[in-house]
Scaffold this motif. Structure first.
Motif, PDB file in Angstrom:
ATOM      1  N   ILE A  28      -9.692 -12.255   3.750  1.00 11.72           N
ATOM      2  CA  ILE A  28      -8.283 -12.414   4.102  1.00 11.72           C
ATOM      3  C   ILE A  28      -7.519 -11.220   3.545  1.00 11.72           C
ATOM      4  O   ILE A  28      -7.762 -10.797   2.412  1.00 11.72           O
ATOM      5  N   VAL A  29      -6.635 -10.636   4.353  1.00 11.34           N
ATOM      6  CA  VAL A  29      -5.836  -9.481   3.941  1.00 11.34           C
ATOM      7  C   VAL A  29      -4.391  -9.926   3.784  1.00 11.34           C
ATOM      8  O   VAL A  29      -3.842 -10.597   4.661  1.00 11.34           O
ATOM      9  N   VAL A  30      -3.782  -9.569   2.654  1.00 12.23           N
ATOM     10  CA  VAL A  30      -2.385  -9.920   2.388  1.00 12.23           C
ATOM     11  C   VAL A  30      -1.612  -8.667   1.980  1.00 12.23           C
ATOM     12  O   VAL A  30      -2.196  -7.689   1.514  1.00 12.23           O
ATOM     13  N   PRO A  31      -0.285  -8.668   2.157  1.00 12.39           N
ATOM     14  CA  PRO A  31       0.519  -7.516   1.748  1.00 12.39           C
ATOM     15  C   PRO A  31       0.368  -7.240   0.250  1.00 12.39           C
ATOM     16  O   PRO A  31       0.337  -8.173  -0.557  1.00 12.39           O
ATOM     17  N   ALA A  32       0.263  -5.945  -0.102  1.00 14.25           N
ATOM     18  CA  ALA A  32       0.097  -5.580  -1.505  1.00 14.25           C
ATOM     19  C   ALA A  32       1.102  -4.541  -1.977  1.00 14.25           C
ATOM     20  O   ALA A  32       1.170  -4.242  -3.156  1.00 14.25           O
ATOM     21  N   GLY A  33       1.879  -3.976  -1.069  1.00 12.87           N
ATOM     22  CA  GLY A  33       2.863  -2.982  -1.471  1.00 12.87           C
ATOM     23  C   GLY A  33       3.286  -2.116  -0.308  1.00 12.87           C
ATOM     24  O   GLY A  33       2.920  -2.366   0.838  1.00 12.87           O
ATOM     25  N   TYR A  34       4.045  -1.084  -0.648  1.00 11.48           N
ATOM     26  CA  TYR A  34       4.573  -0.153   0.339  1.00 11.48           C
ATOM     27  C   TYR A  34       4.406   1.260  -0.178  1.00 11.48           C
ATOM     28  O   TYR A  34       4.667   1.533  -1.349  1.00 11.48           O
ATOM     29  N   HIS A  35       3.936   2.163   0.696  1.00 11.38           N
ATOM     30  CA  HIS A  35       3.803   3.568   0.321  1.00 11.38           C
ATOM     31  C   HIS A  35       5.194   4.138   0.059  1.00 11.38           C
ATOM     32  O   HIS A  35       6.149   3.834   0.773  1.00 11.38           O
ATOM     33  N   ASP A  36       5.304   4.964  -0.957  1.00 10.71           N
ATOM     34  CA  ASP A  36       6.597   5.502  -1.372  1.00 10.71           C
ATOM     35  C   ASP A  36       7.256   6.390  -0.325  1.00 10.71           C
ATOM     36  O   ASP A  36       8.446   6.315  -0.104  1.00 10.71           O
ATOM     37  N   THR A  37       6.482   7.224   0.333  1.00  9.95           N
ATOM     38  CA  THR A  37       7.076   8.232   1.199  1.00  9.95           C
ATOM     39  C   THR A  37       7.649   7.665   2.491  1.00  9.95           C
ATOM     40  O   THR A  37       8.730   8.046   2.901  1.00  9.95           O
ATOM     41  N   GLU A  38       6.929   6.759   3.137  1.00 11.97           N
ATOM     42  CA  GLU A  38       7.380   6.255   4.437  1.00 11.97           C
ATOM     43  C   GLU A  38       7.698   4.762   4.427  1.00 11.97           C
ATOM     44  O   GLU A  38       7.999   4.183   5.462  1.00 11.97           O
ATOM     45  N   ASN A  39       7.598   4.126   3.259  1.00 13.42           N
ATOM     46  CA  ASN A  39       7.813   2.690   3.141  1.00 13.42           C
ATOM     47  C   ASN A  39       6.888   1.903   4.069  1.00 13.42           C
ATOM     48  O   ASN A  39       7.222   0.855   4.584  1.00 13.42           O
ATOM     49  N   TYR A  40       5.695   2.469   4.302  1.00 16.90           N
ATOM     50  CA  TYR A  40       4.685   1.871   5.162  1.00 16.90           C
ATOM     51  C   TYR A  40       3.895   0.833   4.358  1.00 16.90           C
ATOM     52  O   TYR A  40       3.419   1.134   3.266  1.00 16.90           O
ATOM     53  N   PRO A  41       3.749  -0.381   4.873  1.00 21.60           N
ATOM     54  CA  PRO A  41       3.059  -1.419   4.098  1.00 21.60           C
ATOM     55  C   PRO A  41       1.540  -1.204   4.049  1.00 21.60           C
ATOM     56  O   PRO A  41       0.955  -0.616   4.947  1.00 21.60           O
ATOM     57  N   PHE A  42       0.933  -1.677   2.974  1.00 18.96           N
ATOM     58  CA  PHE A  42      -0.521  -1.715   2.869  1.00 18.96           C
ATOM     59  C   PHE A  42      -0.915  -3.052   2.263  1.00 18.96           C
ATOM     60  O   PHE A  42      -0.086  -3.763   1.708  1.00 18.96           O
ATOM     61  N   GLY A  43      -2.179  -3.411   2.399  1.00 18.08           N
ATOM     62  CA  GLY A  43      -2.622  -4.700   1.912  1.00 18.08           C
ATOM     63  C   GLY A  43      -3.862  -4.602   1.059  1.00 18.08           C
ATOM     64  O   GLY A  43      -4.415  -3.525   0.863  1.00 18.08           O
TER      65      GLY A  43
END
Length: 81
Positions: A28-43
């Motif tokens: 299962i993949v869940v949100p884990a944060g956002y990249h600083d430069t583009e505010n792109y989400p990662f999980g």
């Protein structure tokens, strides 16, 4: 995982999901944060042994509640039909 009595394997992003799928293991993949430069989400991906789906859901839910990282998308980020 059995020898060390682990509940889940945790990896960055969804990179392990294809490996888990090949072996027939749940993940299962869940949100884990956002990249600083583009505010792109990662999980992050929680993976486990066959039959561990209930535990993975509990672990993922606890992570989401503890971190409160997930943000609803902004109106300009929604896909319109």
């Amino acid at each position: 995982m059995t020898d060390n009595r682990l509940d889940a394997l945790v990896t960055y992003s969804s990179s392990a999901s294809s490996i888990l799928a090949i072996g027939g293991f749940p993940g299962i993949v869940v949100p884990a944060g956002y990249h600083d430069t583009e505010n792109y989400p990662f999980g992050i991906c929680f993976g486990g042994l066959k039959g561990s789906e209930p535990t993975l859901i509990e672990v993922a839910y606890a992570f989401e509640k503890a971190t409160k990282i997930r943000k609803p998308p902004l109106p300009d980020q929604l896909i319109s039909s």
